[in-house]
Design a protein around this motif. Structure first.
Motif, PDB file in Angstrom:
ATOM      1  N   ASP A  30     -98.733  13.734 -67.472  1.00  0.00           N
ATOM      2  CA  ASP A  30     -98.815  12.725 -68.533  1.00  0.00           C
ATOM      3  C   ASP A  30    -100.118  11.918 -68.513  1.00  0.00           C
ATOM      4  O   ASP A  30    -100.549  11.416 -69.543  1.00  0.00           O
ATOM      5  CB  ASP A  30     -97.634  11.745 -68.442  1.00  0.00           C
ATOM      6  N   TYR A  31    -100.704  11.767 -67.340  1.00  0.00           N
ATOM      7  CA  TYR A  31    -101.898  10.914 -67.234  1.00  0.00           C
ATOM      8  C   TYR A  31    -103.186  11.709 -67.041  1.00  0.00           C
ATOM      9  O   TYR A  31    -104.200  11.160 -66.606  1.00  0.00           O
ATOM     10  CB  TYR A  31    -101.730   9.908 -66.097  1.00  0.00           C
ATOM     11  N   GLN A  32    -103.129  12.995 -67.353  1.00  0.00           N
ATOM     12  CA  GLN A  32    -104.329  13.800 -67.212  1.00  0.00           C
ATOM     13  C   GLN A  32    -105.448  13.201 -68.077  1.00  0.00           C
ATOM     14  O   GLN A  32    -105.202  12.782 -69.200  1.00  0.00           O
ATOM     15  CB  GLN A  32    -104.039  15.229 -67.671  1.00  0.00           C
ATOM     16  N   ASP A  33    -106.673  13.141 -67.542  1.00  0.00           N
ATOM     17  CA  ASP A  33    -107.824  12.582 -68.256  1.00  0.00           C
ATOM     18  C   ASP A  33    -107.666  11.097 -68.588  1.00  0.00           C
ATOM     19  O   ASP A  33    -108.299  10.590 -69.507  1.00  0.00           O
ATOM     20  CB  ASP A  33    -108.095  13.366 -69.555  1.00  0.00           C
ATOM     21  N   LYS A  34    -106.784  10.408 -67.878  1.00  0.00           N
ATOM     22  CA  LYS A  34    -106.648   8.963 -68.086  1.00  0.00           C
ATOM     23  C   LYS A  34    -106.918   8.246 -66.774  1.00  0.00           C
ATOM     24  O   LYS A  34    -106.711   8.797 -65.697  1.00  0.00           O
ATOM     25  CB  LYS A  34    -105.243   8.619 -68.584  1.00  0.00           C
ATOM     26  N   ASP A  35    -107.365   6.996 -66.901  1.00  0.00           N
ATOM     27  CA  ASP A  35    -107.611   6.174 -65.727  1.00  0.00           C
ATOM     28  C   ASP A  35    -106.286   5.540 -65.316  1.00  0.00           C
ATOM     29  O   ASP A  35    -105.795   4.635 -65.976  1.00  0.00           O
ATOM     30  CB  ASP A  35    -108.673   5.128 -66.106  1.00  0.00           C
ATOM     31  N   LEU A  36    -105.690   6.048 -64.250  1.00  0.00           N
ATOM     32  CA  LEU A  36    -104.346   5.594 -63.860  1.00  0.00           C
ATOM     33  C   LEU A  36    -104.391   4.646 -62.664  1.00  0.00           C
ATOM     34  O   LEU A  36    -104.974   4.950 -61.624  1.00  0.00           O
ATOM     35  CB  LEU A  36    -103.477   6.816 -63.523  1.00  0.00           C
ATOM     36  N   LEU A  37    -103.738   3.485 -62.827  1.00  0.00           N
ATOM     37  CA  LEU A  37    -103.598   2.537 -61.722  1.00  0.00           C
ATOM     38  C   LEU A  37    -102.119   2.316 -61.434  1.00  0.00           C
ATOM     39  O   LEU A  37    -101.357   1.870 -62.298  1.00  0.00           O
ATOM     40  CB  LEU A  37    -104.264   1.202 -62.070  1.00  0.00           C
ATOM     41  N   LEU A  38    -101.712   2.669 -60.225  1.00  0.00           N
ATOM     42  CA  LEU A  38    -100.330   2.416 -59.803  1.00  0.00           C
ATOM     43  C   LEU A  38    -100.248   1.009 -59.237  1.00  0.00           C
ATOM     44  O   LEU A  38    -101.003   0.656 -58.333  1.00  0.00           O
ATOM     45  CB  LEU A  38     -99.897   3.415 -58.721  1.00  0.00           C
ATOM     46  N   VAL A  39     -99.340   0.211 -59.784  1.00  0.00           N
ATOM     47  CA  VAL A  39     -99.129  -1.144 -59.277  1.00  0.00           C
ATOM     48  C   VAL A  39     -97.820  -1.160 -58.516  1.00  0.00           C
ATOM     49  O   VAL A  39     -96.767  -0.845 -59.054  1.00  0.00           O
ATOM     50  CB  VAL A  39     -99.117  -2.173 -60.428  1.00  0.00           C
ATOM     51  N   ASN A  40     -97.920  -1.506 -57.250  1.00  0.00           N
ATOM     52  CA  ASN A  40     -96.760  -1.465 -56.376  1.00  0.00           C
ATOM     53  C   ASN A  40     -96.317  -2.870 -55.998  1.00  0.00           C
ATOM     54  O   ASN A  40     -97.125  -3.744 -55.755  1.00  0.00           O
ATOM     55  CB  ASN A  40     -97.128  -0.662 -55.117  1.00  0.00           C
ATOM     56  N   GLU A  91    -107.161  -5.099 -67.323  1.00  0.00           N
ATOM     57  CA  GLU A  91    -107.506  -5.090 -68.739  1.00  0.00           C
ATOM     58  C   GLU A  91    -108.016  -3.709 -69.169  1.00  0.00           C
ATOM     59  O   GLU A  91    -108.906  -3.146 -68.542  1.00  0.00           O
ATOM     60  CB  GLU A  91    -108.571  -6.148 -69.039  1.00  0.00           C
ATOM     61  N   GLY A  92    -107.399  -3.172 -70.218  1.00  0.00           N
ATOM     62  CA  GLY A  92    -107.823  -1.896 -70.782  1.00  0.00           C
ATOM     63  C   GLY A  92    -107.449  -0.678 -69.949  1.00  0.00           C
ATOM     64  O   GLY A  92    -107.870   0.441 -70.248  1.00  0.00           O
ATOM     65  N   ARG A  93    -106.656  -0.867 -68.907  1.00  0.00           N
ATOM     66  CA  ARG A  93    -106.329   0.255 -68.030  1.00  0.00           C
ATOM     67  C   ARG A  93    -104.893   0.740 -68.243  1.00  0.00           C
ATOM     68  O   ARG A  93    -104.063   0.044 -68.793  1.00  0.00           O
ATOM     69  CB  ARG A  93    -106.533  -0.157 -66.575  1.00  0.00           C
ATOM     70  N   ASN A  94    -104.624   1.963 -67.771  1.00  0.00           N
ATOM     71  CA  ASN A  94    -103.269   2.525 -67.853  1.00  0.00           C
ATOM     72  C   ASN A  94    -102.522   2.176 -66.571  1.00  0.00           C
ATOM     73  O   ASN A  94    -102.841   2.688 -65.504  1.00  0.00           O
ATOM     74  CB  ASN A  94    -103.326   4.038 -68.028  1.00  0.00           C
ATOM     75  N   ILE A  95    -101.527   1.318 -66.730  1.00  0.00           N
ATOM     76  CA  ILE A  95    -100.817   0.790 -65.570  1.00  0.00           C
ATOM     77  C   ILE A  95     -99.426   1.411 -65.455  1.00  0.00           C
ATOM     78  O   ILE A  95     -98.682   1.481 -66.434  1.00  0.00           O
ATOM     79  CB  ILE A  95    -100.650  -0.750 -65.691  1.00  0.00           C
ATOM     80  N   LEU A  96     -99.118   1.861 -64.247  1.00  0.00           N
ATOM     81  CA  LEU A  96     -97.766   2.345 -63.974  1.00  0.00           C
ATOM     82  C   LEU A  96     -97.207   1.520 -62.813  1.00  0.00           C
ATOM     83  O   LEU A  96     -97.729   1.577 -61.695  1.00  0.00           O
ATOM     84  CB  LEU A  96     -97.792   3.833 -63.620  1.00  0.00           C
ATOM     85  N   ILE A  97     -96.186   0.730 -63.102  1.00  0.00           N
ATOM     86  CA  ILE A  97     -95.545  -0.063 -62.051  1.00  0.00           C
ATOM     87  C   ILE A  97     -94.623   0.854 -61.258  1.00  0.00           C
ATOM     88  O   ILE A  97     -93.785   1.553 -61.833  1.00  0.00           O
ATOM     89  CB  ILE A  97     -94.722  -1.236 -62.640  1.00  0.00           C
ATOM     90  N   VAL A  98     -94.784   0.866 -59.949  1.00  0.00           N
ATOM     91  CA  VAL A  98     -93.951   1.699 -59.081  1.00  0.00           C
ATOM     92  C   VAL A  98     -92.999   0.786 -58.298  1.00  0.00           C
ATOM     93  O   VAL A  98     -93.436  -0.024 -57.479  1.00  0.00           O
ATOM     94  CB  VAL A  98     -94.821   2.527 -58.111  1.00  0.00           C
ATOM     95  N   LEU A 123     -98.612  -0.020 -70.321  1.00  0.00           N
ATOM     96  CA  LEU A 123     -97.873  -0.379 -69.120  1.00  0.00           C
ATOM     97  C   LEU A 123     -96.570   0.395 -69.094  1.00  0.00           C
ATOM     98  O   LEU A 123     -95.757   0.285 -70.014  1.00  0.00           O
ATOM     99  CB  LEU A 123     -97.585  -1.886 -69.130  1.00  0.00           C
ATOM    100  N   LYS A 124     -96.388   1.211 -68.057  1.00  0.00           N
ATOM    101  CA  LYS A 124     -95.147   1.971 -67.937  1.00  0.00           C
ATOM    102  C   LYS A 124     -94.468   1.690 -66.602  1.00  0.00           C
ATOM    103  O   LYS A 124     -95.082   1.139 -65.699  1.00  0.00           O
ATOM    104  CB  LYS A 124     -95.422   3.459 -68.125  1.00  0.00           C
ATOM    105  N   ILE A 125     -93.211   2.102 -66.530  1.00  0.00           N
ATOM    106  CA  ILE A 125     -92.396   1.785 -65.364  1.00  0.00           C
ATOM    107  C   ILE A 125     -91.878   3.048 -64.687  1.00  0.00           C
ATOM    108  O   ILE A 125     -91.322   3.929 -65.344  1.00  0.00           O
ATOM    109  CB  ILE A 125     -91.144   0.950 -65.776  1.00  0.00           C
ATOM    110  N   CYS A 126     -92.056   3.096 -63.373  1.00  0.00           N
ATOM    111  CA  CYS A 126     -91.495   4.176 -62.565  1.00  0.00           C
ATOM    112  C   CYS A 126     -90.649   3.551 -61.468  1.00  0.00           C
ATOM    113  O   CYS A 126     -91.123   2.696 -60.729  1.00  0.00           O
ATOM    114  CB  CYS A 126     -92.639   4.989 -61.944  1.00  0.00           C
ATOM    115  N   THR A 127     -89.393   3.958 -61.371  1.00  0.00           N
ATOM    116  CA  THR A 127     -88.546   3.452 -60.287  1.00  0.00           C
ATOM    117  C   THR A 127     -87.810   4.595 -59.615  1.00  0.00           C
ATOM    118  O   THR A 127     -87.396   5.546 -60.283  1.00  0.00           O
ATOM    119  CB  THR A 127     -87.541   2.387 -60.799  1.00  0.00           C
ATOM    120  N   LEU A 128     -87.673   4.508 -58.307  1.00  0.00           N
ATOM    121  CA  LEU A 128     -86.918   5.545 -57.603  1.00  0.00           C
ATOM    122  C   LEU A 128     -85.431   5.392 -57.890  1.00  0.00           C
ATOM    123  O   LEU A 128     -84.745   6.360 -58.167  1.00  0.00           O
ATOM    124  CB  LEU A 128     -87.173   5.467 -56.092  1.00  0.00           C
ATOM    125  N   LEU A 129     -84.946   4.136 -57.819  1.00  0.00           N
ATOM    126  CA  LEU A 129     -83.518   3.897 -58.012  1.00  0.00           C
ATOM    127  C   LEU A 129     -83.262   2.976 -59.195  1.00  0.00           C
ATOM    128  O   LEU A 129     -84.016   2.038 -59.434  1.00  0.00           O
ATOM    129  CB  LEU A 129     -82.918   3.262 -56.752  1.00  0.00           C
TER     130      LEU A 129
END
Ligand code: IMP
Ligand code: MG
Length: 187
Positions: A30-40, A91-98, A123-129
């Motif tokens: 999904d994030y191919q060719d995008k600047d991805l930052l995982l926020v934990n 700012e301006g980045r693709n954020i995925l909250i883990v 801003l998207k959300i990823c959760t294990l549980l």
């Protein structure tokens, strides 16, 4: 004081690894060719992040936040304090909250509002549980590992009084008497 003991293993090490790999593959696609930052969010999410990161095969950065709980006793439900903020601008980045687990959603609901105000590209959300049965604040989850029944769990980063985070599996924490979930979470 209630007596506590480790109960049934809900998700084995193998099951967790297979699921985390699956999520890593999806995110990489999904994030191919995008600047991805995982926020934990510290500390519960670190074990999941460390594994997820190694199943992502595109360029990716990570950053951390720590927040204090909203407190079971406080009247201002959903008010959390940022104890450690991100090092980087989003700012301006693709954020995925883990996240390790989404329970009531109060913590994450606050965090999402806070991060959105910093104008990320998305801003998207990823959760294990996901313990959706206890949800209070509506949260859209983009990547989800497992649905959880209404039990308190430990292991794979999740703690009870800062212990059990090192277990490679996720198990039910058996509690000898009826205790409010929020009380346990705050312990
Ligand atoms: P929420 O704000 O109610 O969604 O609570 C989320 C936070 O509570 C998580 O990030 C965990 O740190 C903690 N938490 C919720 N459920 C559990 C559990 O079953 N075991 C360990 N920690 C939990
Ligand atoms: Mg905790």
């Amino acid at each position: 004081m209630p007596i506590l003991s480790l109960g049934q293993i809900l998700f084995t090490e193998e099951e967790i690894q297979a699921k985390v790999k699956e999520l890593g593959n999806l995110i990489s696609r999904d994030y191919q060719d995008k600047d991805l930052l995982l926020v934990n969010v510290l500390k519960g999410g670190v074990v999941f992040l460390a594994d997820l990161l190694r199943y992502i095969n595109i360029p990716v950065s990570i950053d951390f936040m720590a927040i204090s709980g909203y407190g079971a006793t406080t009247t201002k439900a959903g008010v959390v304090k940022i104890v450690k903020d991100l090092d980087e601008s989003i700012e301006g980045r693709n954020i995925l909250i883990v996240e390790d687990i989404i329970d009531t959603g109060l913590t994450l609901g606050y965090l999402i509002k806070n991060l959105i105000s910093r104008n990320p590209a998305n801003l998207k959300i990823c959760t294990l549980l996901d313990r959706s049965i206890r949800r209070i604040v509506d949260i859209v989850i983009d990547y989800k590992g497992f649905e959880l029944p209404d039990v308190f769990v430990v292991g794979y980063g999740l703690d009870y009084q800062q212990l059990y985070r090192n277990l490679p599996y996720i198990a039910v924490l058996e509690i000898s008497e009826e205790v409010n979930f929020e009380t346990i979470k705050e312990m």
